[in-house]
Design a protein around this motif. Sequence first.
Motif, PDB file in Angstrom:
ATOM      1  N   LYS A   1       0.910   9.036  -5.977  1.00 34.21           N
ATOM      2  CA  LYS A   1       0.853   7.637  -5.577  1.00 34.21           C
ATOM      3  C   LYS A   1       1.046   6.771  -6.814  1.00 34.21           C
TER       4      LYS A   1
ATOM      5  N   ASN B   1       1.235   5.121   0.606  1.00 34.93           N
ATOM      6  CA  ASN B   1       0.672   6.375   1.094  1.00 34.93           C
ATOM      7  C   ASN B   1       1.090   7.500   0.149  1.00 34.93           C
TER       8      ASN B   1
ATOM      9  N   ASP C   1      -7.667  -0.758   4.382  1.00 39.07           N
ATOM     10  CA  ASP C   1      -7.765  -0.324   2.994  1.00 39.07           C
ATOM     11  C   ASP C   1      -7.896   1.190   2.922  1.00 39.07           C
ATOM     12  N   ARG C   2      -8.041   1.719   1.720  1.00 42.31           N
ATOM     13  CA  ARG C   2      -8.057   3.166   1.537  1.00 42.31           C
ATOM     14  C   ARG C   2      -9.297   3.827   2.119  1.00 42.31           C
TER      15      ARG C   2
ATOM     16  N   TYR D   1       0.858  -1.185   0.000  1.00 39.15           N
ATOM     17  CA  TYR D   1       0.000   0.000   0.000  1.00 39.15           C
ATOM     18  C   TYR D   1       0.890   1.230   0.000  1.00 39.15           C
TER      19      TYR D   1
END
Length: 409
Positions: free
Chosen positions: A94, A87, A216-217, A85
Amino acid sequence: RLLGCRHAHWPRARDSRLILAYNWESRVWKVMLRLARLVRSLCMLVWHVHARDDFDLVVIGGGSGGIACAKEAARLGAKVALCDYVNPSARGTKWGLGGTCVNVGCIPKKLMHRAGQLEHVVGHEAPAYGWKLGNMLEDDVDEEAAAESGGESTDASDSAEKRPTLEHDWHALVERVQSYIKSLNFGYRSALQKAGIQYLNRFASFKSANVISLRDRKGAEREIRAKHVVIAVGGRPNFPDSFRGARELCVSSDDIFSLKRAPKKTLVVGGSYVALECAGFLRGLGFDVTLLMRSIPLRGFDRECADAVLNAIASEGTRVMQHCLPVSAERSENGKVRVAWRRLQRAGDGESGAETVAANEADEEEEGEDEFDTVLVAAGRLPETAALNLQAAGVAVRSDGKVKCTQAA
């Protein structure tokens, strides 16, 4: 048989007992169908809770090291999950699977470095090998006429006038580079799927040595368990605390390869290979570049080679400012970034790479400032371990964020 009668023969049925039997059997089948669906849902729930969330190995980090480790473990028969993931950077950048090298490091840097080289190849080398480009078609030299006039070849100034006028499209370069990177992202995901590795696009942190929390996001969380965990999170660019306003107004290597606008006049802060490489290809693309470094370039590398690299960058037109410390960055009224710096006083010869510097506050003339369209900070990298909650797993961390490791057997 009854279902067949329902559509073709039911309107002609006269036997009331058959009607009652059909209604009773249809209700039973409906109930059985609902029960079957309920049992299936319960089985899926049990599988999700137990089978899916237990792994032999969980790899945290989807860069070169993490992907290679996960694929090799899967090849040896382990049940593997890979968590990755990203950031967003301070500027909101990203990217996808593949880590720093693929997305914001080696790959885009090499592509842009090659783009910078092409200006020299086309504008300087190609004419010497007979290529006629653009306005050069009108500047052919009649060798026979030259021989009659004395046999002297054209001088460097005449040759310079014959070079074609080249214009670079930054947006086209960024679009092609990012398109190529996305193809690599897709390739990595396909390779994980082919290897039987479960890819989890979630931020992982430890709850205990064998329990990992995934977010998760959207902020939703779940947990998985693993017999073994590999930490391969890499690092992110560092913005020095002494450089006020850097995080808010400057970009890093995380941002430069996908920058929406052309960098134009650029200040590169740092003496690392990242700083020197970025300064090199930006200058090769035709931008006005200033390289500002606190001490010596490429600390830890061979000094003769490091000096040769710096001299080569300076010879291409990059303004090099050594022994300078950036102090502040502010937004000007014209939208540019005004950077103030202070020149430092040398202490030592620096031949071993152990040179020290001290601020010279007595001489006001040693301070300076200028305005830039883009300020790129490449002053080292920090490990991405702060948010992993490594203490919960019993993992010791050094003051710089790196994991303390025992000696390998």
